[in-house]
Design an enzyme around this catalytic site. Structure first.
Site, mmCIF file in Angstrom:
data_model
loop_
_atom_site.group_PDB
_atom_site.id
_atom_site.type_symbol
_atom_site.label_atom_id
_atom_site.label_comp_id
_atom_site.label_asym_id
_atom_site.label_seq_id
_atom_site.Cartn_x
_atom_site.Cartn_y
_atom_site.Cartn_z
ATOM 1 N N SER A 292 0.815 -1.209 0.000
ATOM 2 C CA SER A 292 0.000 0.000 0.000
ATOM 3 C C SER A 292 0.854 1.267 0.000
ATOM 4 O O SER A 292 1.583 1.524 -0.946
ATOM 5 C CB SER A 292 -0.955 -0.046 1.197
ATOM 6 O OG SER A 292 -1.866 1.007 1.174
ATOM 7 N N ASP A 303 10.579 5.342 -9.713
ATOM 8 C CA ASP A 303 10.219 5.924 -11.007
ATOM 9 C C ASP A 303 10.892 7.266 -11.255
ATOM 10 O O ASP A 303 11.183 7.626 -12.398
ATOM 11 C CB ASP A 303 8.701 6.103 -11.101
ATOM 12 C CG ASP A 303 7.995 4.806 -11.478
ATOM 13 O OD1 ASP A 303 8.670 3.762 -11.527
ATOM 14 O OD2 ASP A 303 6.777 4.843 -11.728
ATOM 15 N N LYS A 317 -0.104 -4.210 -3.738
ATOM 16 C CA LYS A 317 -1.442 -3.698 -3.419
ATOM 17 C C LYS A 317 -1.558 -2.283 -3.981
ATOM 18 O O LYS A 317 -1.022 -1.330 -3.414
ATOM 19 C CB LYS A 317 -1.685 -3.682 -1.910
ATOM 20 C CG LYS A 317 -3.042 -3.087 -1.505
ATOM 21 C CD LYS A 317 -3.220 -3.120 0.003
ATOM 22 C CE LYS A 317 -4.547 -2.505 0.422
ATOM 23 N NZ LYS A 317 -4.563 -1.036 0.312
#
Length: 549
Positions: A292, A303, A317
């Site tokens: 999460s 990223d 998740k």
């Protein structure tokens, strides 16, 4: 011509709106119809069933049944579970500051929280709780005990405990207070000038606590790098994750995007202030229990090529939950959106709306996973959690160690040892004498364990008997069993380093608290030490953040 075009646009808009109303009308008609049917069934069964039914429990079962068709994160909380909501959202509850569990059938204090009533009045790890407010609690489950210990701040809870080394039970009168559960359980320096921050959850103050930890590291020195440990962190508030990413990334950077059921439900979260640690090399630790909000942080750091990810793959998740207040002090935590990392990938691995023929939720196969690029062009796949930049597997524990943990033998021996040696510090070492004492303790407790070889031998015996092998063949397994038993007798010696380290951490934790235990564990933590080496090797660190091309 323009009039005709304008007329067609009006017609198109009217048709579109009309279709929208039909869809909404059909949806709400279906909802109302099924609510009516559900109510009729509930009323008829509650009043006419042959045996008397508890209406509240019956309704709870109905709600739980509906929600079981969805993902496991959509949960109904009744009026008696308000503290659970407070813990999720604010990281606080009313209590005395103890963590409890079951040890040898007794409700046992696992750890008192530093600075709160239980710790200040002398309750220790290993204490067995036998009464709360005059009520005996033997064989009571931990949740029931927690509900009795927790309560309105300012009220008193009386506890009777048994402690090893004390002949009579000890009685405590503890004043409940607001327990603020720390998000950051430890921060400090490793020996090589690398800062370390362990984040256990993402409650309301998580971002503030991480910033405070960074400031403390800077006040004590000039960190060569920072390790942010998100291992075993199940997540929490999305806003807290955004807040933490903002500590390390430039203002204006995209952190995460959420998309709900409707096309206009998309929301982008960005860094809205200058970072406090924007130029410090960063490593984020994750494992299969990182989920999460932990994955939002790790995904954004990866990223944006802001730092390296070390450890093992995360849980996967990619769903966002919203807590809605209902009537009668009840709440509903419901999945309302999916989230996407800055490159646009969803890390959600399990498809909770589809199952296979065996009733198991489907997992996205590799053939359907898509490739996404980081800011520097590094390639990662979606639909499978966050993959680490440096894969470092956690050491596989021995069967002996696993069984000792399961039966709480390290915990129990530490209780026994500290009762006899009440003073100690973080420099405590487990000598050969203490190891011998531990081995004798296990014999007194009649500790036994089975390993993989034992289980395979049982399976082989079952096969031989099922297939009617000769008695000679079956009896030959007895000799093999004797050899295995002889090998198991040396297991303590073969795995003594592993056992010694766990025992050291357990006993150090008794003398110095949870922070001391964490500090002691870092010295032999392979993933932490690997991350520290990568941060200390500037060329290798920079190379990992560049495109493979």
């Amino acid at each position: 011509m323009k009039k005709k075009l304008y007329l067609w646009i009006l017609i198109g808009v009217a048709v579109g709106v009309g279709v929208g109303f039909v869809i909404n009308d059909d949806l709400y008609l279906s909802i109302n119809k099924n609510i009516d049917l559900f109510g009729q069934v509930y009323k008829e069964v509650s009043t006419s069933y042959v045996d008397e039914i508890d209406p509240a429990k019956f309704m709870q079962a109905g709600i739980d049944g509906m929600l079981e068709t969805l993902d496991p994160y959509t949960v109904f909380y009744g009026d008696h579970e308000g503290e659970e909501i407070d813990l999720i959202t604010h990281g606080e509850y009313g209590g005395v500051g103890i963590s409890i569990g079951v040890r040898d059938g007794y409700i046992t204090v696992i750890a008192p929280m530093e600075g709160y009533a239980a710790q200040k009045q002398g309750i220790r790890a290993g204490d067995r709780i036998v009464e709360i407010n005059g009520e005996k609690i033997f064989n009571m489950n931990p949740d029931s005990v927690r509900s009795r210990v927790r309560g309105e701040p300012g009220t008193v809870v009386k506890m009777k405990i048994e402690r090893e080394g004390e002949k009579q039970p000890l009685e405590f009168a503890l004043v409940r207070e607001v327990i603020q559960v720390n998000n950051v359980s430890y921060s400090g320096y490793l020996d090589n000038g690398i800062g370390y921050i362990r984040l256990d959850r993402f409650a309301r103050r998580a971002g503030d606590e991480v910033r405070e930890a960074i400031k403390e590291l800077k006040a004590k020195g000039n960190p060569r790098g920072i390790i942010l440990d998100l291992r075993n962190n199940p997540g929490g508030l999305l806003e807290a994750a955004v807040d933490i990413v903002s500590d390390f990334n430039p203002k204006g950077s995209t952190v995460v995007t959420t998309r709900g059921r409707q096309s206009d439900d998309e929301k982008m979260y960005t860094v809205d202030a200058d970072p406090i640690a924007g130029d410090i090399p960063l490593a984020v630790l994750i494992n299969r229990n990182s989920a999460s909000a932990s994955e939002i942080v790790a995904g954004a750091i990866q990223d944006l090529d802001r730092g390296i990810i070390v450890g093992t793959r995360s849980f996967g998740k990619g769903l966002v939950q919203t807590i809605t207040q209902l009537g009668y002090n009840a709440s509903l935590k419901i999945t309302t959106a999916r989230y996407y990392t800055p490159s646009g990938r969803s890390i959600q691995e399990i498809d909770y709306m589809h199952k296979n023929k065996d009733g198991v939720f489907l997992v996205t196969p590799d053939s359907l996973r898509h490739e996404f690029s980081t800011a520097h062009g590094r390639k990662f796949l979606d639909a499978g959690g966050i993959a680490p930049d440096s894969l470092v597997n956690e050491p596989e524990p021995s069967a002996l160690y696993t069984e000792l943990i399961r039966k709480a033998m390290f915990f129990n021996f530490a209780t026994h040892y500290v009762a006899q040696h009440p003073t100690g510090d973080g420099d405590f070492n487990v000598t050969d004498g203490i190891m011998k004492e531990f081995e004798e303790y296990l014999k007194q407790e009649k500790f036994e364990f089975n390993d993989e070889a034992d289980r395979k031998l049982v399976e082989l015996r079952d096969v031989l008997e099922k297939e009617h092998y000769s008695s000679t063949a079956v009896e030959s397994l007895g000799e093999l069993q004797k050899q295995l038993d002889a090998e198991k007798a040396t297991a303590f010696s073969r795995h003594k380093d592993e056992l010694r380290e766990e025992l050291r951490q357990e006993i150090v934790g008794r003398y110095t608290g949870e922070r001391g235990r964490i500090k002691a564990s870092l010295l032999t933590d392979l993933q932490v030490q690997t991350a520290a080496k990568l941060l200390g090797a500037k060329k290798a660190y920079v190379a990992m953040l560049k495109s493979a091309e």
